[in-house]
Design a protein around this motif. Structure first.
Motif, PDB file in Angstrom:
ATOM      1  N   LEU A 114       0.918  -1.213   0.052  1.00 34.11           N
ATOM      2  CA  LEU A 114      -0.077  -0.014  -0.069  1.00 34.11           C
ATOM      3  C   LEU A 114       0.880   1.134   0.003  1.00 34.11           C
ATOM      4  N   GLU A 115       1.237   1.721  -1.033  1.00 35.28           N
ATOM      5  CA  GLU A 115       2.042   2.895  -1.208  1.00 35.28           C
ATOM      6  C   GLU A 115       1.329   4.319  -0.837  1.00 35.28           C
ATOM      7  N   THR A 116       2.242   5.308  -0.428  1.00 35.62           N
ATOM      8  CA  THR A 116       1.735   6.377  -0.071  1.00 35.62           C
ATOM      9  C   THR A 116       1.405   7.312  -1.383  1.00 35.62           C
ATOM     10  N   PRO A 117      -0.151   7.697  -1.249  1.00 34.15           N
ATOM     11  CA  PRO A 117      -1.032   8.212  -2.181  1.00 34.15           C
ATOM     12  C   PRO A 117      -0.312   9.532  -2.513  1.00 34.15           C
ATOM     13  N   ASP A 118      -0.602  10.205  -3.821  1.00 36.86           N
ATOM     14  CA  ASP A 118      -0.402  11.515  -4.173  1.00 36.86           C
ATOM     15  C   ASP A 118      -1.414  12.431  -3.330  1.00 36.86           C
ATOM     16  N   MET A 119      -0.801  13.367  -2.727  1.00 41.80           N
ATOM     17  CA  MET A 119      -1.706  14.070  -2.024  1.00 41.80           C
ATOM     18  C   MET A 119      -2.378  15.334  -3.012  1.00 41.80           C
ATOM     19  N   THR A 120      -1.883  15.215  -4.207  1.00 39.48           N
ATOM     20  CA  THR A 120      -2.500  16.285  -4.976  1.00 39.48           C
ATOM     21  C   THR A 120      -3.768  15.781  -5.740  1.00 39.48           C
ATOM     22  N   SER A 121      -3.958  14.586  -5.689  1.00 41.33           N
ATOM     23  CA  SER A 121      -4.863  13.769  -6.479  1.00 41.33           C
ATOM     24  C   SER A 121      -6.425  13.612  -6.077  1.00 41.33           C
ATOM     25  N   LEU A 122      -6.523  14.316  -4.816  1.00 38.54           N
ATOM     26  CA  LEU A 122      -7.978  14.447  -4.366  1.00 38.54           C
ATOM     27  C   LEU A 122      -8.725  15.833  -4.732  1.00 38.54           C
ATOM     28  N   VAL A 123      -9.518  15.633  -5.802  1.00 37.57           N
ATOM     29  CA  VAL A 123     -10.180  16.702  -5.992  1.00 37.57           C
ATOM     30  C   VAL A 123     -11.806  16.811  -5.650  1.00 37.57           C
ATOM     31  N   MET A 124     -12.105  18.015  -4.934  1.00 37.07           N
ATOM     32  CA  MET A 124     -13.442  17.672  -4.494  1.00 37.07           C
ATOM     33  C   MET A 124     -14.201  19.309  -4.665  1.00 37.07           C
ATOM     34  N   ALA A 125     -15.068  19.293  -5.309  1.00 35.41           N
ATOM     35  CA  ALA A 125     -15.732  20.861  -5.668  1.00 35.41           C
ATOM     36  C   ALA A 125     -16.124  21.373  -4.561  1.00 35.41           C
ATOM     37  N   GLY A 126     -15.590  22.668  -4.200  1.00 31.28           N
ATOM     38  CA  GLY A 126     -15.987  23.394  -3.134  1.00 31.28           C
ATOM     39  C   GLY A 126     -15.289  22.903  -1.830  1.00 31.28           C
ATOM     40  N   ASP A 181     -20.325   9.398   7.085  1.00 25.22           N
ATOM     41  CA  ASP A 181     -20.001   9.011   8.630  1.00 25.22           C
ATOM     42  C   ASP A 181     -18.529   9.439   8.796  1.00 25.22           C
ATOM     43  N   PHE A 182     -17.679   9.215   7.727  1.00 26.63           N
ATOM     44  CA  PHE A 182     -16.125   9.658   8.032  1.00 26.63           C
ATOM     45  C   PHE A 182     -16.012  11.202   8.231  1.00 26.63           C
ATOM     46  N   PHE A 183     -16.934  11.939   7.656  1.00 27.33           N
ATOM     47  CA  PHE A 183     -16.590  13.217   7.894  1.00 27.33           C
ATOM     48  C   PHE A 183     -17.261  13.691   8.976  1.00 27.33           C
ATOM     49  N   SER A 184     -18.539  13.158   9.293  1.00 27.17           N
ATOM     50  CA  SER A 184     -19.429  13.285  10.467  1.00 27.17           C
ATOM     51  C   SER A 184     -18.450  13.372  11.862  1.00 27.17           C
ATOM     52  N   ASP A 185     -17.535  12.641  11.830  1.00 32.89           N
ATOM     53  CA  ASP A 185     -16.232  12.445  12.939  1.00 32.89           C
ATOM     54  C   ASP A 185     -15.422  13.472  12.850  1.00 32.89           C
ATOM     55  N   SER A 186     -15.699  14.468  12.069  1.00 33.47           N
ATOM     56  CA  SER A 186     -14.488  15.444  11.920  1.00 33.47           C
ATOM     57  C   SER A 186     -15.195  16.842  12.184  1.00 33.47           C
ATOM     58  N   ASP A 187     -14.480  17.867  12.159  1.00 33.46           N
ATOM     59  CA  ASP A 187     -15.032  19.104  12.230  1.00 33.46           C
ATOM     60  C   ASP A 187     -15.659  19.723  11.158  1.00 33.46           C
ATOM     61  N   SER A 188     -15.641  18.815   9.973  1.00 33.30           N
ATOM     62  CA  SER A 188     -16.266  19.663   8.745  1.00 33.30           C
ATOM     63  C   SER A 188     -17.215  18.433   8.258  1.00 33.30           C
ATOM     64  N   PRO A 189     -18.479  18.307   8.847  1.00 35.58           N
ATOM     65  CA  PRO A 189     -19.460  17.369   8.226  1.00 35.58           C
ATOM     66  C   PRO A 189     -20.017  17.853   7.117  1.00 35.58           C
ATOM     67  N   ILE A 190     -20.155  16.936   6.127  1.00 38.33           N
ATOM     68  CA  ILE A 190     -20.355  17.202   4.704  1.00 38.33           C
ATOM     69  C   ILE A 190     -21.828  16.373   4.236  1.00 38.33           C
ATOM     70  N   PRO A 191     -22.756  16.871   3.821  1.00 42.19           N
ATOM     71  CA  PRO A 191     -23.834  16.153   3.586  1.00 42.19           C
ATOM     72  C   PRO A 191     -23.828  15.351   2.236  1.00 42.19           C
ATOM     73  N   TYR A 192     -24.819  14.188   2.176  1.00 38.65           N
ATOM     74  CA  TYR A 192     -24.478  13.072   1.349  1.00 38.65           C
ATOM     75  C   TYR A 192     -24.537  13.782  -0.362  1.00 38.65           C
ATOM     76  N   GLU A 193     -25.428  14.745  -0.656  1.00 40.34           N
ATOM     77  CA  GLU A 193     -25.455  15.222  -2.121  1.00 40.34           C
ATOM     78  C   GLU A 193     -23.946  15.915  -2.291  1.00 40.34           C
ATOM     79  N   GLU A 194     -23.370  16.475  -1.442  1.00 35.58           N
ATOM     80  CA  GLU A 194     -22.214  16.997  -1.814  1.00 35.58           C
ATOM     81  C   GLU A 194     -20.955  16.026  -2.028  1.00 35.58           C
ATOM     82  N   LEU A 195     -21.144  14.902  -1.336  1.00 39.64           N
ATOM     83  CA  LEU A 195     -20.085  13.912  -1.458  1.00 39.64           C
ATOM     84  C   LEU A 195     -20.463  12.691  -2.343  1.00 39.64           C
TER      85      LEU A 195
END
Length: 230
Positions: A114-126, A181-195
């Motif tokens: 399991l190689e360390t992923p490219d941290m620039t590859s995650l793109v999320m609108a907004g 669920d993952f984001f609900s445990d963080s300081d930045s919950p994100i709704p289903y529609e946005e994910l």
């Protein structure tokens, strides 16, 4: 051992001419090789049973946790489709420690890294400013999904795809709810529609390398079906 009629105690008779001694020696070598192969198969089968037991145990552990009860119906749907349990666990590994450990053991057993992923590859609108630790966990999750898929892609996808271009909606829903669920445990919950767009992108990236293979898979199924109708 008992295989091959108790070959461990078998010794061809001695004596006779040189030719018969040569045959006896050759036979002993073949028997020894057969014994070794049988022992190896038995060892691999025992290892596979142990792994399957662990996977089943982890699924039961997850289903016994009321925190995840909202996911049980989707998991049941995938199980009813005969989706390999290790792929279900790889989906859950983002939010469940037991699933994570089982999947990591599975990856190590298959001698994959399991190689360390490219941290620039995650793109999320907004959401381009996700905390680095959250980005890293999602990217490692994606990498685990890719590795598990690579171990038996045709078997997994033949259970999950409804045709050459579409995957059953239960996979998308479960993956998206896992992210919720993952984001609900963080300081930045994100709704289903946005994910959901992020989940679609992740699944597309995972499936893309196997699309040509699955086109052939479905073409073979159609040919078999048409042949049976004639």
């Amino acid at each position: 051992m008992s295989e091959f009629g108790g070959l461990e105690s078998f010794t061809p008779g001695e004596g006779g001419n040189a030719a018969s001694e040569g045959v006896s020696e050759s036979a002993k070598q073949r028997f020894a090789q057969a014994q070794q192969q049988t022992k190896q198969l038995a060892k691999e089968e025992k290892k596979a049973r142990k792994r399957d037991d662990k996977v089943a145990g982890t699924i039961k552990q997850f289903l016994a946790d009321d925190r995840y009860s909202h996911l049980f119906q989707l998991i049941s749907r995938l199980a009813a489709m005969d989706c390999p349990s290790i792929f279900i666990l790889s989906l859950l590994s983002l939010i469940h420690q037991g699933s994570l450990e089982t999947v990591e053991d599975y990856i190590a057993e298959h001698k994959m890294v399991l190689e360390t992923p490219d941290m620039t590859s995650l793109v999320m609108a907004g959401k381009s400013k996700l905390a680095p630790e959250l980005q890293e966990k999602i990217l490692f999750w994606t990498a685990r999904l890719e590795l598990v898929m690579s171990t038996d892609a045709e078997k997994i996808l033949s259970r999950l795809m409804v045709d050459e271009g579409n995957i059953d909606g239960s996979v998308l829903q479960l993956a998206t709810f896992v992210l919720v669920d993952f984001f609900s445990d963080s300081d930045s919950p994100i709704p289903y529609e946005e994910l959901q767009p992020l989940t679609i992108k992740i699944l597309q990236d995972i499936l893309e390398p196997y699309m040509e293979m699955m086109e052939k898979h479905f073409a073979a199924l159609r040919a078999e079906s048409e042949s049976g109708e004639e």
